[in-house]
Design a protein around this motif. Structure first.
Motif, mmCIF file in Angstrom:
data_model
loop_
_atom_site.group_PDB
_atom_site.id
_atom_site.type_symbol
_atom_site.label_atom_id
_atom_site.label_comp_id
_atom_site.label_asym_id
_atom_site.label_seq_id
_atom_site.Cartn_x
_atom_site.Cartn_y
_atom_site.Cartn_z
ATOM 1 N N ILE A 106 0.862 -1.187 0.000
ATOM 2 C CA ILE A 106 0.000 0.000 0.000
ATOM 3 C C ILE A 106 0.896 1.234 0.000
ATOM 4 O O ILE A 106 1.800 1.331 0.815
ATOM 5 C CB ILE A 106 -0.905 0.010 1.241
ATOM 6 C CG1 ILE A 106 -1.774 -1.253 1.256
ATOM 7 C CG2 ILE A 106 -1.774 1.255 1.262
ATOM 8 C CD1 ILE A 106 -2.543 -1.439 2.528
ATOM 9 N N VAL A 107 0.666 2.131 -0.944
ATOM 10 C CA VAL A 107 1.381 3.401 -0.925
ATOM 11 C C VAL A 107 0.518 4.355 -0.112
ATOM 12 O O VAL A 107 -0.564 4.739 -0.529
ATOM 13 C CB VAL A 107 1.622 3.937 -2.342
ATOM 14 C CG1 VAL A 107 2.323 5.280 -2.293
ATOM 15 C CG2 VAL A 107 2.459 2.945 -3.134
ATOM 16 N N ARG A 108 1.010 4.686 1.076
ATOM 17 C CA ARG A 108 0.202 5.465 2.013
ATOM 18 C C ARG A 108 0.488 6.951 1.915
ATOM 19 O O ARG A 108 1.424 7.368 1.251
ATOM 20 C CB ARG A 108 0.472 4.983 3.442
ATOM 21 C CG ARG A 108 0.072 3.538 3.661
ATOM 22 C CD ARG A 108 0.194 3.175 5.111
ATOM 23 N NE ARG A 108 -0.128 1.772 5.341
ATOM 24 C CZ ARG A 108 -1.346 1.313 5.581
ATOM 25 N NH1 ARG A 108 -2.358 2.143 5.603
ATOM 26 N NH2 ARG A 108 -1.559 0.037 5.789
ATOM 27 N N SER A 109 -0.317 7.702 2.639
ATOM 28 C CA SER A 109 -0.175 9.154 2.688
ATOM 29 C C SER A 109 1.272 9.532 3.000
ATOM 30 O O SER A 109 1.877 8.996 3.914
ATOM 31 C CB SER A 109 -1.107 9.689 3.776
ATOM 32 O OG SER A 109 -0.972 11.071 3.883
ATOM 33 N N GLY A 110 1.821 10.463 2.216
ATOM 34 C CA GLY A 110 3.185 10.919 2.476
ATOM 35 C C GLY A 110 4.248 10.102 1.785
ATOM 36 O O GLY A 110 5.419 10.453 1.817
ATOM 37 N N GLN A 111 3.860 8.985 1.159
ATOM 38 C CA GLN A 111 4.854 8.153 0.484
ATOM 39 C C GLN A 111 4.804 8.397 -1.017
ATOM 40 O O GLN A 111 3.741 8.594 -1.589
ATOM 41 C CB GLN A 111 4.596 6.673 0.793
ATOM 42 C CG GLN A 111 4.693 6.385 2.275
ATOM 43 C CD GLN A 111 4.345 4.950 2.628
ATOM 44 O OE1 GLN A 111 3.601 4.286 1.931
ATOM 45 N NE2 GLN A 111 4.878 4.483 3.739
ATOM 46 N N ASN A 126 -3.184 5.258 -1.537
ATOM 47 C CA ASN A 126 -4.072 5.992 -0.643
ATOM 48 C C ASN A 126 -3.997 7.501 -0.862
ATOM 49 O O ASN A 126 -3.010 7.993 -1.412
ATOM 50 C CB ASN A 126 -3.716 5.661 0.807
ATOM 51 C CG ASN A 126 -4.380 4.384 1.284
ATOM 52 O OD1 ASN A 126 -5.120 3.750 0.542
ATOM 53 N ND2 ASN A 126 -4.113 4.014 2.506
ATOM 54 N N PRO A 127 -5.000 8.226 -0.415
ATOM 55 C CA PRO A 127 -4.965 9.692 -0.545
ATOM 56 C C PRO A 127 -3.713 10.237 0.149
ATOM 57 O O PRO A 127 -3.375 9.811 1.247
ATOM 58 C CB PRO A 127 -6.218 10.146 0.213
ATOM 59 C CG PRO A 127 -7.101 8.969 0.262
ATOM 60 C CD PRO A 127 -6.220 7.765 0.241
ATOM 61 N N ARG A 144 -6.497 6.022 -4.998
ATOM 62 C CA ARG A 144 -7.177 7.134 -4.305
ATOM 63 C C ARG A 144 -6.276 8.350 -4.185
ATOM 64 O O ARG A 144 -6.704 9.400 -3.753
ATOM 65 C CB ARG A 144 -7.600 6.704 -2.903
ATOM 66 C CG ARG A 144 -8.584 5.542 -2.869
ATOM 67 C CD ARG A 144 -9.126 5.363 -1.460
ATOM 68 N NE ARG A 144 -10.098 4.289 -1.389
ATOM 69 C CZ ARG A 144 -9.808 3.045 -1.067
ATOM 70 N NH1 ARG A 144 -8.579 2.726 -0.763
ATOM 71 N NH2 ARG A 144 -10.748 2.124 -1.027
ATOM 72 N N THR A 167 -7.318 11.560 -6.138
ATOM 73 C CA THR A 167 -7.422 12.954 -5.717
ATOM 74 C C THR A 167 -7.004 13.840 -6.889
ATOM 75 O O THR A 167 -7.553 14.905 -7.090
ATOM 76 C CB THR A 167 -6.520 13.262 -4.504
ATOM 77 O OG1 THR A 167 -5.349 12.480 -4.602
ATOM 78 C CG2 THR A 167 -7.197 12.980 -3.211
#
Lengths: 219, 263
Positions: A106-111, A126-127, A144, A167
């Motif tokens: 998962i590529v998360r927020s900030g990555q 992710n957003p 997202r 987004t």
């Protein structure tokens, strides 16, 4: 050795030719080569330096595997690898689909993930997370966050996702924010592309109209 | 050797301190030996929520800088014999302690306690790094708001890099707003964050009242939030406890009123 022989050693004017079977497992080849050089073909190893040509048939080896071959032959002191030939068609480097980077997670927020070429993410974006690459972006999961395909200016790239809820999307230097009507209830695979400088979204089944690469089946 | 659990969220005001206080107390209620550590240096709150403010003599910075022994700085809870708290300093700054110093303190505490609950400050800077340094596991607290979920996602990413496994608590859920679609629902949040759900806590006014009186909510068995925290503590110990239903059970009278159409 009672099994089938996978390696044939022939003497020619310039030295020796090793003919390697191209259908068996690579590890079998290595084992047999080692065995032959160390055990059964001792007579080769005494005497002056001998040039060796290795013929792989239609097998394609990676750089690492080639090195393994060379190491085994070189270990015998008087054998000098002159060439390793493969009749396998060379894999063209720049054709789309070959230089593809596979990511799982998962590529998360900030990555941020950056890549030269095409990118396949098995997981969600992710957003707040971003994917940037010079080629296509494919997401097997929910997109997202922010995806930028063709960041070096290629306009023929696409951004495809199992669930396209970005987004922001960017292709080359076109930046697009999804209008509200994108957010539909049906969860079909979609892709984004540029059409005369404007970003468009379409169902995955329409991709073949954009990319005219018919898949040919051997009958 | 005990287990250190950091309670974190990224965003401020989602209920980290409340969760820390209640989980610490709930674990003590289940007979565990627990120490709570406040790492929010400069903005300490855990002592206030626990009602132990007036018993503080030394703090975490004093221990880190060797002005006192660890045992001297621990504040014993007024309700449980096996519940302690290590307060943060109020006059110092987050930069005044290093992650290594905090890790050493946590390691020391783990020898003596079964659970060390670390209350993390908001943000992802030095204070966060301090709090996470000694943790074996993390509990992410979020509320059903987009901003909180984003920040939680960011923190989960950072924790993944530090290989600290995280579980999720969704705090302050309002059943009526979820039902009407005005609030993010649990499935939606879990889908985005993709980590295990440890529990959900309904929005309950009693939590505010309890925090102000220095008595953790979990002590009041009539509060729905208290039951939720107790369930979470049991799940932390490995019990299988089903998620509590969001809808409040309607009493006989309520049902009767509904039947008559005046409820």
């Amino acid at each position: 050795m009672t099994e089938k022989q996978h390696i044939t050693i022939k003497g020619v004017k310039e030295g020796l030719v090793f003919l390697l079977d191209d259908a068996c497992d690579f590890s079998v080849l290595l084992e047999e080569l080692q065995y032959k050089l160390e055990k059964s073909h001792q007579q080769l190893l005494t005497g002056p330096i001998v040039h060796v040509q290795v013929k792989l048939g239609s097998r394609h080896l990676s750089e690492e595997e080639l090195e393994q071959l060379r190491t085994i032959i070189r270990a015998q002191g008087n054998l000098l690898v002159q060439s390793i030939e493969s009749e396998a068609p060379a894999i063209p480097e720049d054709e789309p689909g070959n230089n593809i980077k596979l990511l799982t997670g998962i590529v998360r927020s900030g990555q941020t993930v950056e890549h030269e070429g095409n990118l396949l993410l098995m997981g969600d974006l992710n957003p707040g997370g971003s994917l940037l690459c010079t080629g296509d972006i494919y997401v097997l999961g929910a997109l997202r966050g922010l995806a930028h395909a063709g960041k070096d200016g290629r306009t023929d790239v696409v951004i495809a996702a199992s669930l396209l809820r970005p987004t922001q999307l960017r292709i080359a230097d076109v930046i697009s924010r999804p209008p509200d009507e994108w957010i539909t209830g049906d969860a079909s695979m979609e892709f984004a592309y540029l059409n005369e400088g404007v970003m468009k979204i379409d169902k995955m089944t329409q991709l073949n109209r954009l990319r005219k690469q018919p898949i040919l089946f051997k009958a | 050797m005990g287990e250190a659990i950091v309670v974190t969220s990224g965003k401020g005001g989602v209920g980290k301190t409340t969760t820390s206080a209640n989980l610490g107390t709930a674990l003590a209620l289940l007979g565990k030996k627990v120490c709570m550590v406040d790492t929010d240096i400069g903005l300490r709150n855990l002592d206030v929520v626990m009602g132990l403010e007036n018993r503080i003599i030394y703090d975490l910075i004093d221990v880190a800088e060797g002005r006192c022994r660890l045992n001297q700085a621990l504040v014993k809870d007024k309700r449980f014999d096996e519940l302690y708290m290590l307060p943060a300093a109020q006059t110092k700054d987050k930069q005044d302690v290093s992650p290594e110093q905090v890790r050493d303190i946590i390691l020391e505490l783990k020898k003596e306690f079964e659970y060390v609950v670390i209350d993390c400050p908001a943000g992802i800077e030095q204070g966060f790094r301090n709090a996470v340094a000694g943790a074996d596991r993390a509990i992410i607290v979020t509320t059903p708001e987009n901003a909180a979920v984003r920040d939680a996602d960011r923190v989960i990413g950072l924790l993944e890099q530090a290989s600290v496994p995280a579980r999720l608590i969704i705090n302050r859920i309002r059943a009526s707003m979820v039902k009407s679609g005005e609030m993010l629902d649990i499935d939606e949040i879990c889908q985005v964050l993709a980590i295990d759900l440890l529990g959900i806590v309904p929005d309950d006014e009693k939590v505010i009242k309890a925090a102000n009186s220095g008595e953790p909510t979990v002590m009041d068995p009539t509060s729905r939030a208290a039951i939720a925290y107790r369930n979470i503590a049991r799940r932390m110990l490995g019990d299988m406890v089903p998620l509590m239903p969001l809808e409040e059970k309607s009493g006989v009278l309520k049902r009767f009123r509904k039947f008559l159409g005046i409820g």
